[in-house]
Scaffold this motif. Structure first.
Motif, PDB file in Angstrom:
ATOM      1  N   GLY A  56      44.695  36.540  45.687  1.00 35.72           N
ATOM      2  CA  GLY A  56      46.091  37.214  45.139  1.00 35.72           C
ATOM      3  C   GLY A  56      45.067  37.315  43.286  1.00 35.72           C
ATOM      4  N   MET A  57      43.588  37.267  42.877  1.00 38.11           N
ATOM      5  CA  MET A  57      43.596  37.149  42.147  1.00 38.11           C
ATOM      6  C   MET A  57      42.211  38.829  41.438  1.00 38.11           C
ATOM      7  SD  MET A  57      45.059  35.360  39.433  1.00 38.11           S
ATOM      8  CE  MET A  57      44.057  36.118  38.158  1.00 38.11           C
ATOM      9  N   LEU A  58      42.147  38.506  42.506  1.00 40.64           N
ATOM     10  CA  LEU A  58      40.660  39.878  43.363  1.00 40.64           C
ATOM     11  C   LEU A  58      41.834  41.069  43.086  1.00 40.64           C
ATOM     12  CD1 LEU A  58      39.219  38.228  46.103  1.00 40.64           C
ATOM     13  CD2 LEU A  58      38.574  38.297  43.668  1.00 40.64           C
ATOM     14  N   PRO A  59      41.711  42.447  42.814  1.00 41.07           N
ATOM     15  CA  PRO A  59      41.979  43.508  42.502  1.00 41.07           C
ATOM     16  C   PRO A  59      42.248  44.463  43.665  1.00 41.07           C
ATOM     17  CG  PRO A  59      39.621  43.994  42.778  1.00 41.07           C
ATOM     18  CD  PRO A  59      39.782  42.137  42.363  1.00 41.07           C
ATOM     19  N   PRO A  60      43.659  45.067  44.014  1.00 38.78           N
ATOM     20  CA  PRO A  60      43.684  45.639  45.191  1.00 38.78           C
ATOM     21  C   PRO A  60      43.035  46.469  45.866  1.00 38.78           C
ATOM     22  CG  PRO A  60      45.577  45.507  44.119  1.00 38.78           C
ATOM     23  CD  PRO A  60      44.283  44.756  43.230  1.00 38.78           C
ATOM     24  N   GLY A  61      42.479  47.112  47.142  1.00 37.35           N
ATOM     25  CA  GLY A  61      42.758  47.918  47.556  1.00 37.35           C
ATOM     26  C   GLY A  61      41.042  47.822  48.329  1.00 37.35           C
ATOM     27  N   ASP A  62      39.881  48.759  46.707  1.00 40.00           N
ATOM     28  CA  ASP A  62      38.138  49.311  47.026  1.00 40.00           C
ATOM     29  C   ASP A  62      38.057  47.839  47.317  1.00 40.00           C
ATOM     30  OD1 ASP A  62      36.104  49.708  46.499  1.00 40.00           O
ATOM     31  OD2 ASP A  62      36.533  51.227  44.692  1.00 40.00           O
ATOM     32  N   PRO A  63      37.332  47.697  47.818  1.00 37.99           N
ATOM     33  CA  PRO A  63      36.479  46.256  48.666  1.00 37.99           C
ATOM     34  C   PRO A  63      35.771  46.170  47.589  1.00 37.99           C
ATOM     35  CG  PRO A  63      35.914  47.813  50.402  1.00 37.99           C
ATOM     36  CD  PRO A  63      37.151  48.131  49.748  1.00 37.99           C
ATOM     37  N   VAL A  64      34.325  47.145  47.597  1.00 35.99           N
ATOM     38  CA  VAL A  64      33.513  47.268  46.993  1.00 35.99           C
ATOM     39  C   VAL A  64      33.604  46.418  45.046  1.00 35.99           C
ATOM     40  CG1 VAL A  64      31.647  48.274  45.387  1.00 35.99           C
ATOM     41  CG2 VAL A  64      31.979  48.575  48.113  1.00 35.99           C
ATOM     42  N   LYS A  65      34.880  47.096  44.364  1.00 36.84           N
ATOM     43  CA  LYS A  65      35.854  46.403  43.414  1.00 36.84           C
ATOM     44  C   LYS A  65      35.782  44.824  44.056  1.00 36.84           C
ATOM     45  CE  LYS A  65      38.478  47.157  40.161  1.00 36.84           C
ATOM     46  NZ  LYS A  65      39.340  48.788  38.844  1.00 36.84           N
ATOM     47  N   ARG A  66      36.487  44.934  45.370  1.00 46.20           N
ATOM     48  CA  ARG A  66      36.964  43.339  45.047  1.00 46.20           C
ATOM     49  C   ARG A  66      35.170  42.243  45.112  1.00 46.20           C
ATOM     50  NH1 ARG A  66      41.762  41.970  47.267  1.00 46.20           N
ATOM     51  NH2 ARG A  66      41.083  40.935  48.546  1.00 46.20           N
ATOM     52  N   MET A  67      34.164  42.404  45.703  1.00 44.89           N
ATOM     53  CA  MET A  67      33.120  41.754  45.692  1.00 44.89           C
ATOM     54  C   MET A  67      32.600  41.642  44.137  1.00 44.89           C
ATOM     55  SD  MET A  67      31.770  40.401  48.211  1.00 44.89           S
ATOM     56  CE  MET A  67      29.723  39.777  48.648  1.00 44.89           C
ATOM     57  N   HIS A  68      32.591  42.915  43.722  1.00 47.17           N
ATOM     58  CA  HIS A  68      31.684  42.128  42.223  1.00 47.17           C
ATOM     59  C   HIS A  68      32.992  41.367  41.895  1.00 47.17           C
ATOM     60  CE1 HIS A  68      28.529  45.093  42.036  1.00 47.17           C
ATOM     61  NE2 HIS A  68      29.562  46.554  42.360  1.00 47.17           N
ATOM     62  N   ASP A  69      34.155  41.137  41.489  1.00 47.37           N
ATOM     63  CA  ASP A  69      35.321  40.475  41.266  1.00 47.37           C
ATOM     64  C   ASP A  69      35.139  39.251  41.703  1.00 47.37           C
ATOM     65  OD1 ASP A  69      36.817  40.495  38.703  1.00 47.37           O
ATOM     66  OD2 ASP A  69      38.422  39.833  40.744  1.00 47.37           O
ATOM     67  N   LEU A  70      34.877  38.824  43.079  1.00 45.86           N
ATOM     68  CA  LEU A  70      35.022  37.580  43.530  1.00 45.86           C
ATOM     69  C   LEU A  70      33.307  37.175  43.424  1.00 45.86           C
ATOM     70  CD1 LEU A  70      35.659  35.828  45.785  1.00 45.86           C
ATOM     71  CD2 LEU A  70      33.629  36.985  47.965  1.00 45.86           C
ATOM     72  N   VAL A  71      32.527  37.983  42.855  1.00 52.54           N
ATOM     73  CA  VAL A  71      31.033  37.414  42.103  1.00 52.54           C
ATOM     74  C   VAL A  71      31.165  36.766  40.949  1.00 52.54           C
ATOM     75  CG1 VAL A  71      28.964  37.700  41.126  1.00 52.54           C
ATOM     76  CG2 VAL A  71      29.942  38.372  43.838  1.00 52.54           C
ATOM     77  N   ASP A  72      31.568  37.609  39.935  1.00 57.40           N
ATOM     78  CA  ASP A  72      32.666  37.198  38.887  1.00 57.40           C
ATOM     79  C   ASP A  72      33.751  35.225  39.238  1.00 57.40           C
ATOM     80  OD1 ASP A  72      30.912  38.910  37.907  1.00 57.40           O
ATOM     81  OD2 ASP A  72      32.979  40.524  37.664  1.00 57.40           O
ATOM     82  N   ARG A  73      34.619  35.802  39.340  1.00 55.46           N
ATOM     83  CA  ARG A  73      35.464  34.814  39.645  1.00 55.46           C
ATOM     84  C   ARG A  73      34.690  33.408  40.786  1.00 55.46           C
ATOM     85  NH1 ARG A  73      40.343  35.626  37.798  1.00 55.46           N
ATOM     86  NH2 ARG A  73      40.790  38.364  38.429  1.00 55.46           N
ATOM     87  N   ALA A  74      33.321  33.711  41.467  1.00 56.13           N
ATOM     88  CA  ALA A  74      32.258  32.496  41.518  1.00 56.13           C
ATOM     89  C   ALA A  74      31.709  32.052  41.110  1.00 56.13           C
ATOM     90  CB  ALA A  74      31.698  33.076  43.207  1.00 56.13           C
ATOM     91  N   ARG A  75      31.086  32.797  39.981  1.00 56.57           N
ATOM     92  CA  ARG A  75      30.317  32.155  39.513  1.00 56.57           C
ATOM     93  C   ARG A  75      31.108  31.614  38.206  1.00 56.57           C
ATOM     94  NH1 ARG A  75      29.382  36.982  36.831  1.00 56.57           N
ATOM     95  NH2 ARG A  75      27.646  37.297  37.843  1.00 56.57           N
ATOM     96  N   ALA A  76      32.798  32.032  37.738  1.00 60.59           N
ATOM     97  CA  ALA A  76      33.160  31.236  36.585  1.00 60.59           C
ATOM     98  C   ALA A  76      33.463  29.829  37.159  1.00 60.59           C
ATOM     99  CB  ALA A  76      34.206  31.922  35.954  1.00 60.59           C
TER     100      ALA A  76
END
Length: 212
Positions: free
Chosen positions: A144-164
């Motif tokens: 639910g914390m990932l941005p809705p919609g755009d899968p590319v944007k979701r993937m970039h955000d997933l990398v950032d959050r996984a790194r954290a």
């Protein structure tokens, strides 16, 4: 989470593409299986047009350059119909520093591949994980914390959050191993593809937006 401008940030700062690189030793078993399976799942979940925004590739730290995919690993892709042209066109490549710098995410088959990648290109530290390590970190990310919609944007955000979450989520090195099937019986190739498929499913399930 915001993402700084980089090679994937285009058109008003929005990421247009995502570049994912899988790495193993010879680039004829584990990393090509991951490459082919990841592409297959993205096409199935997003459709060809959206999936084409993801550039999926692979390489080996000690590649058998120009060789085809190992036939036993290739056979394990047959249940998905991926043992034909998808695998037949594959040729092994040697890992280069430029590949690491260009990628938004680099996933090694094991922790030692992660170390070899960063040793080759220290700039890859922020974007390099072992495949099943990244899947475990992705599991811990609230979808639910990932941005809705755009899968590319979701993937970039997933990398950032996984790194954290590095160091905050317990990841046993033995649990993230994908044993090298090279020189072993077909069962070893089956096990490797099973572990790879499990990890890739977990990652893509976070990235593909739910359809209402």
């Amino acid at each position: 989470m915001g993402r700084p401008d980089g090679p994937a940030a285009e058109r008003g700062g929005e990421p247009e593409r995502f570049r994912l690189l899988f790495v193993c030793t010879g680039n004829i078993c584990r990393s090509p299986a991951a490459e082919i399976m990841m592409r297959h799942l993205l096409v199935g979940g997003l459709g060809g047009r959206e999936a084409a925004r993801f550039e999926i590739s692979s390489a080996g730290v000690n590649a058998v350059v120009g060789e085809m995919m190992h036939p036993d690993t290739r056979d394990e892709l047959s249940p998905w119909g991926l043992d034909g042209p998808h695998a037949g066109a594959f040729r092994a490549r040697q890992l280069r520093s430029a590949m690491i710098r260009r990628a938004d995410l680099v996933l090694g088959a094991n922790v030692r591949h992660r170390g070899a990648i960063v040793e080759r290109e220290p700039a890859g530290l922020r974007t390099t994980f072992a495949l099943r390590e990244f899947a475990a970190l992705a599991d811990a990310v609230d979808e639910g914390m990932l941005p809705p919609g755009d899968p590319v944007k979701r993937m970039h955000d997933l990398v950032d959050r996984a790194r954290a979450k590095r160091g905050l989520v317990a990841v046993d090195p033995d649990d993230v191993m994908i044993p090298d099937p090279m020189g072993r019986p077909p069962e070893a190739h089956r096990n490797a593809v099973h572990l790879i498929t499990d990890a890739v499913y977990r990652i893509t399930n976070k990235v593909i937006p739910l359809r209402g």
